[in-house]
Design an enzyme around this catalytic site. Structure first.
Site, PDB file in Angstrom:
ATOM      1  N   LYS A  40      37.974  38.786  41.718  1.00 26.47           N
ATOM      2  CA  LYS A  40      36.667  40.093  41.428  1.00 26.47           C
ATOM      3  C   LYS A  40      37.359  41.591  40.536  1.00 26.47           C
ATOM      4  O   LYS A  40      37.993  41.983  42.085  1.00 26.47           O
ATOM      5  CB  LYS A  40      35.138  40.325  42.132  1.00 26.47           C
ATOM      6  CG  LYS A  40      34.257  40.511  41.110  1.00 26.47           C
ATOM      7  CD  LYS A  40      32.840  41.083  42.619  1.00 26.47           C
ATOM      8  CE  LYS A  40      31.746  41.295  41.903  1.00 26.47           C
ATOM      9  NZ  LYS A  40      31.662  41.679  40.385  1.00 26.47           N
ATOM     10  N   GLY A  45      40.370  43.606  48.594  1.00 25.21           N
ATOM     11  CA  GLY A  45      41.102  42.641  48.393  1.00 25.21           C
ATOM     12  C   GLY A  45      41.391  41.857  46.714  1.00 25.21           C
ATOM     13  O   GLY A  45      42.860  42.037  46.825  1.00 25.21           O
ATOM     14  N   CYS A  46      40.926  41.496  46.271  1.00 22.31           N
ATOM     15  CA  CYS A  46      41.274  41.834  44.798  1.00 22.31           C
ATOM     16  C   CYS A  46      42.479  42.947  44.377  1.00 22.31           C
ATOM     17  O   CYS A  46      43.322  42.567  43.533  1.00 22.31           O
ATOM     18  CB  CYS A  46      40.240  41.618  43.846  1.00 22.31           C
ATOM     19  SG  CYS A  46      39.437  40.368  44.175  1.00 22.31           S
ATOM     20  N   THR A  47      41.758  44.540  45.074  1.00 23.23           N
ATOM     21  CA  THR A  47      42.724  45.271  44.124  1.00 23.23           C
ATOM     22  C   THR A  47      43.722  45.308  44.887  1.00 23.23           C
ATOM     23  O   THR A  47      44.991  46.133  44.762  1.00 23.23           O
ATOM     24  CB  THR A  47      41.682  46.774  43.996  1.00 23.23           C
ATOM     25  OG1 THR A  47      40.276  46.680  43.552  1.00 23.23           O
ATOM     26  CG2 THR A  47      42.711  48.181  43.979  1.00 23.23           C
ATOM     27  N   ASN A  50      46.258  42.753  42.701  1.00 21.88           N
ATOM     28  CA  ASN A  50      47.151  43.650  41.928  1.00 21.88           C
ATOM     29  C   ASN A  50      47.832  44.967  42.033  1.00 21.88           C
ATOM     30  O   ASN A  50      48.642  44.606  40.872  1.00 21.88           O
ATOM     31  CB  ASN A  50      45.471  44.037  40.898  1.00 21.88           C
ATOM     32  CG  ASN A  50      44.756  42.569  40.233  1.00 21.88           C
ATOM     33  OD1 ASN A  50      45.811  42.604  39.070  1.00 21.88           O
ATOM     34  ND2 ASN A  50      43.522  42.063  40.481  1.00 21.88           N
TER      35      ASN A  50
END
Length: 155
Positions: A40, A45-47, A50
């Site tokens: 998401k 974690g995703c930020t 990325n």
């Protein structure tokens, strides 16, 4: 769907991307591709993941490797996410989970006793001919982009 493994052909796809475009895996034949699947936009974690891939994008490009992020978020949400964190990687939207399912990363998960369907953070390294070379399942974000870059440079 059975889990994919190294040596298998990567399932082809054509998906909407940030910026209003469309990307097909088959259009990238002739160069290796990193496909990192994440749950998401705009979560910790995703930020972090990325940002790490974006920071190394120039190194991946020097090695001739395309880098694509894939989540179930809408392409317009990807646009806001990229703008907020100045992300450089292309982000693909798989709202109906069709591609995430084909790659075997749309799975039942559990948090605080609640079960739900979501993306298991996984990265695929695909060679220039479309074959999966390496799979990193259940990715731990710290140092991951560096490890993928090192392996991609071996191709």
């Amino acid at each position: 769907m059975a889990e994919l493994s190294p040596g298998a052909m990567a399932p082809d796809f054509s998906l909407p991307s940030d910026g209003g475009g469309q990307i097909a895996l088959s259009d990238l034949r002739g160069k290796p591709v990193v496909l990192f699947c994440y749950p998401k936009d705009d979560t910790h974690g995703c930020t972090t993941e990325n940002i790490a891939f974006s920071a190394l994008l120039g190194e991946f490009e020097k090695a001739g490797v395309a880098v694509l992020g894939l989540s179930p978020d809408l392409a317009k949400k990807h646009d806001r996410f990229k703008s907020k964190y100045d992300l450089k990687v292309r982000l693909l939207s798989d709202e109906d989970h069709r591609v995430l399912e084909a790659y075997g990363v749309w799975k039942e998960k559990s948090m605080y006793g609640r079960r739900y369907m979501g993306v298991e953070r996984t990265t695929f390294l695909i060679d220039a001919g479309g074959k999966i070379v390496e799979i990193w399942p259940k990715v731990k974000v710290a140092g991951h982009a560096d490890a993928v870059l090192a392996r991609a440079k071996e191709l």
